[in-house]
Design an enzyme around this catalytic site. Structure first.
Site, mmCIF file in Angstrom:
data_model
loop_
_atom_site.group_PDB
_atom_site.id
_atom_site.type_symbol
_atom_site.label_atom_id
_atom_site.label_comp_id
_atom_site.label_asym_id
_atom_site.label_seq_id
_atom_site.Cartn_x
_atom_site.Cartn_y
_atom_site.Cartn_z
ATOM 1 C CD GLU A 39 -2.605 -2.803 9.216
ATOM 2 O OE1 GLU A 39 -2.156 -1.624 8.924
ATOM 3 O OE2 GLU A 39 -3.385 -3.377 8.206
ATOM 4 C CG HIS A 58 -1.980 -1.081 1.152
ATOM 5 N ND1 HIS A 58 -2.549 -1.581 2.131
ATOM 6 C CD2 HIS A 58 -2.480 -1.353 -0.049
ATOM 7 C CE1 HIS A 58 -3.619 -2.611 1.824
ATOM 8 N NE2 HIS A 58 -3.460 -2.458 0.487
ATOM 9 C CD GLU A 108 -0.781 0.536 4.337
ATOM 10 O OE1 GLU A 108 -0.111 -0.422 4.276
ATOM 11 O OE2 GLU A 108 -1.949 0.734 4.047
ATOM 12 N NE ARG A 150 -6.224 -0.066 0.195
ATOM 13 C CZ ARG A 150 -6.372 -0.957 1.407
ATOM 14 N NH1 ARG A 150 -5.799 0.111 2.612
ATOM 15 N NH2 ARG A 150 -6.818 -1.932 1.660
ATOM 16 C CG HIS A 152 -0.298 -3.719 5.363
ATOM 17 N ND1 HIS A 152 -0.982 -3.266 4.268
ATOM 18 C CD2 HIS A 152 0.238 -4.955 4.962
ATOM 19 C CE1 HIS A 152 -0.984 -4.373 3.358
ATOM 20 N NE2 HIS A 152 -0.438 -5.103 3.912
HETATM 21 O O1 0X9 Z 1 -6.766 -3.815 4.246
HETATM 22 C C1 0X9 Z 1 -5.561 -4.060 4.239
HETATM 23 O O2 0X9 Z 1 -5.123 -4.631 3.161
HETATM 24 C C2 0X9 Z 1 -4.790 -4.140 5.537
HETATM 25 N N1 0X9 Z 1 -5.051 -3.048 6.150
HETATM 26 S S1 0X9 Z 1 -4.471 -1.485 5.702
HETATM 27 O O3 0X9 Z 1 -5.167 -0.446 6.374
HETATM 28 N N2 0X9 Z 1 -2.807 -1.453 5.785
HETATM 29 O O4 0X9 Z 1 -4.977 -1.438 4.390
HETATM 30 C C3 0X9 Z 1 -5.156 -5.382 6.396
HETATM 31 C C4 0X9 Z 1 -5.416 -6.480 5.910
HETATM 32 C C5 0X9 Z 1 -5.448 -7.714 6.729
HETATM 33 N N3 0X9 Z 1 -6.507 -7.238 7.649
HETATM 34 C C6 0X9 Z 1 -7.513 -7.494 7.514
HETATM 35 N N4 0X9 Z 1 -8.393 -8.431 7.001
HETATM 36 N N5 0X9 Z 1 -8.688 -6.993 8.577
HETATM 37 ZN ZN ZN Z 2 -2.025 -1.522 3.885
#
Ligand code: 0X9
Ligand code: ZN
Length: 583
Positions: free
Chosen positions: A375, A174, A177, A232, A300
């Site tokens: 994260e 992303h 980030e 992103r 991330h």
């Molecule tokens: O949404 C995403 O790809 C990740 N969070 S971000 O804020 N960096 O974009 C998390 C991916 C894995 N987490 C979840 N499925 N909750």
């Molecule tokens: Zn991310």
């Protein structure tokens, strides 16, 4: 003279301003945009909020507390909803301006005191390689949509690495980030410089290869520097002014499921097919070409979380949930021990929100690796615009977690047994038990099905192989030969991975073994005098035992049939008198 230097100065000034103007013109501004933390109690609240903001910032979007970027002209609408909220960042542009000012002034700052562009990251990799050519090299991964290289650093000690396990860290799927880039670079730097200087790091790199992809999404990363700080996705042109596939929804495990979007304008647009994007396809091929990779961490920001699979479901648990969450918890503890930052750990989908087609689900689901999504800092105070003063502390705490992961990846047993099931503690004489065991390979390995064995013995005889067959994938049932009343049957299982790691169950078999005692329900075992070896028949083998120990004295001799602590003619006579009888 005076006027010439003045005009040079003026020229330089004009040139600078010109560049700055061109830059600024292309750059999206976020003046007065707030980041608000909103309490969403119902799905209707979620819908209402999604209508006001197209840019959720926090990791989790659903009922609960969620951060959103809200443009100034939508704040009234937000207030009108009556939703409870607080302002976390009152002006996103102010943070971006501060970040820009820091970048402009960094001068001779240490490399980790500032965020670094694609070119700077690549140049730093070259420097590391130049200074430590036997420890680190560059491995090509592939090429982005806009033809930028995606690459990995390969870090391990010199020498034959063909038997070494590997761990993969992925930064910056992303674009916005940024701290994910600096953090994986910090880990690379610390490993390379620590080799030979720090015993723990040296021991790790002597047995393990660490692959680090600093920027998985170089086009998006570049765009977040030059045009839109909060970009992103990657930079695929879809149509008109619509760009970008969310790389972390494009992986080919449970692709297309909930928590991903089919709409190209969405921040979580999954693309037209699994691995439709060259960046994810290249990372897939990179891992598939390296079956020695045992674990992957997709890095991330932000929210301070260590997440284990699954992302695609909030109800399904993984077979390895205990291990994956245990290690996530250990990594979070390591992080806490460095600067006291709390990272929450748990399975992705149920801890937060469901997301399908994510990297860690693919690495675990398709490659059987242990895999996590991390994260990094912070929890929303600065969000994606984390001040550069936090690059080093974020790197330091992540490095502590990484060292623990590396050691576990290096040392872990890769066969997991469960059972035995259908394994009685007692069994009637001459009855065959059929215990079942579950055997699976973990940490990126595959089970060698033909290697699964069941070994047993009666009394203190030698262990010999028994028949064992695979009933269904990973479920193995064996057959233990029956024995006579009073006998103790001991048995254990053995298996190996296709990499040749071997394991037994119980773990320290044959010293430890499972046992079954042969008994007659509600009755004593009939005695058979002269059955020296306890096999239910008095025959030449009993006779030979007495003969071989003839003349020996002392307690517990097998050939001492009458128990008088000497093997002599009396014992011999008992065997002879019962010769040929059986139970
Ligand atoms: O949404 C995403 O790809 C990740 N969070 S971000 O804020 N960096 O974009 C998390 C991916 C894995 N987490 C979840 N499925 N909750
Ligand atoms: Zn991310």
């Amino acid at each position: 003279m005076r006027s010439r230097s003045l005009s040079v100065l003026l020229l330089a000034l004009v040139a600078c301003t010109g560049i700055a103007l061109a830059d600024d013109a292309a750059r999206t501004r976020y003046d007065g945009h707030a980041v608000v933390r909103v309490e969403l109690r119902t799905h209707a609240d979620v819908e209402r909020m999604n209508a006001i903001s197209d840019d959720p910032w926090s990791e989790s979007v659903g009922v609960g507390v969620v951060d959103f970027r809200v443009p100034p002209d939508r704040m009234d609408e937000l207030r009108a909803t009556g939703l409870r909220f607080e302002v976390v960042i009152d002006d996103v542009q102010r943070l971006i301006d501060a970040e820009q000012a820091a970048l402009a002034q960094r001068g001779g700052a240490g490399w980790f005191e500032a965020y670094r562009s694609n070119d700077e990251v690549s140049a730093y990799c070259d420097e590391l390689i130049l200074e430590h050519p036997n420890i680190v090299s560059r491995a090509p991964v592939g090429t982005s949509i806009q033809a930028r290289p995606v690459y990995a650093l390969r870090i391990t000690s010199p020498g034959d690495a063909s038997d070494r396990r590997a761990v993969l860290l992925i930064g910056c799927q992303h674009a916005r980030e940024w701290v994910s880039v600096s953090t994986v670079m910090f880990i690379a730097d610390a490993l390379v410089r620590g080799y030979g200087a720090d015993q723990r790091i040296t021991d790790i790199l002597d047995d393990l290869i660490v692959y680090i992809v600093p920027v998985a999404n170089p086009d998006g990363y570049s765009y977040s520097w030059t045009n839109q700080r909060l970009w992103r996705k990657n930079r695929r042109h879809i149509s008109g002014s619509t760009y970008g596939v969310d790389l972390n929804r494009n992986w080919g495990y449970q692709w297309g499921g909930p928590g991903s979007s089919g709409s190209p304008s969405s921040l979580t647009y999954r693309g037209t097919a699994p691995f439709s994007e060259p960046e994810t396809a290249a990372l897939r091929d990179f891992s598939n070409a390296r079956p020695n990779i045992v674990a992957s961490v997709d890095v991330h920001s932000y929210s301070q979380l260590v997440l284990s699979p699954w992302g695609y479901s909030d109800t399904l648990t993984t077979t390895d949930a205990a291990d994956l969450n245990g290690l996530a918890s250990d990594m979070a503890s390591e992080i806490f021990s460095v600067h006291g930052k709390t990272y929450i750990h748990g399975p992705t989908g149920s801890t937060l929100y469901v997301a399908s087609g994510i990297a860690s689900d693919w690495h675990y689901g398709a490659r059987n690796e242990y895999a996590w999504t991390i994260e990094l800092r912070d929890t929303g105070q600065y969000g994606f615009i984390l001040p550069p003063e936090q690059i080093i502390p974020t790197g330091e705490e992540a490095f502590a977690a990484a060292l623990t992961l590396f050691e576990r990846a290096r040392d872990a047993d890769r066969v997991r047994f469960d059972g035995p099931f259908n394994a009685p503690a007692t069994i009637p004489p001459d009855t065959m038990a059929a215990p079942t065991v579950h055997a699976r390979a973990i940490w990126g390995a595959a089970l060698d099905v033909a290697s699964v064995r069941l070994l047993s013995r009666v009394g203190d005889g030698d262990f010999t192989d028994q028949t064992i067959t695979e009933q269904s994938p990973g479920v193995f049932t064996g057959i233990l030969p029956g024995a006579s009343c009073g006998a103790v049957i001991s048995y254990y299982f053995a298996a190996s991975t296709t990499f040749g790691d071997t394991a037994t169950w119980p773990a320290n078999a044959p010293d430890d073994a499972f046992t079954i005692t042969v008994t007659i329900p509600d009755a004593e075992c009939p005695s058979l005098p002269g059955d020296v070896n306890g096999d239910g028949v008095v025959d030449f083998s009993d006779f030979s035992i007495v003969l071989s120990q003839y003349g020996q004295t002392g307690p517990g001799l097998q050939g001492d049939v009458n128990g008088d602590d000497v093997v002599n003619f009396e014992d011999f006579s008992i065997v002879l008198a019962n010769y040929g009888s059986s139970l």
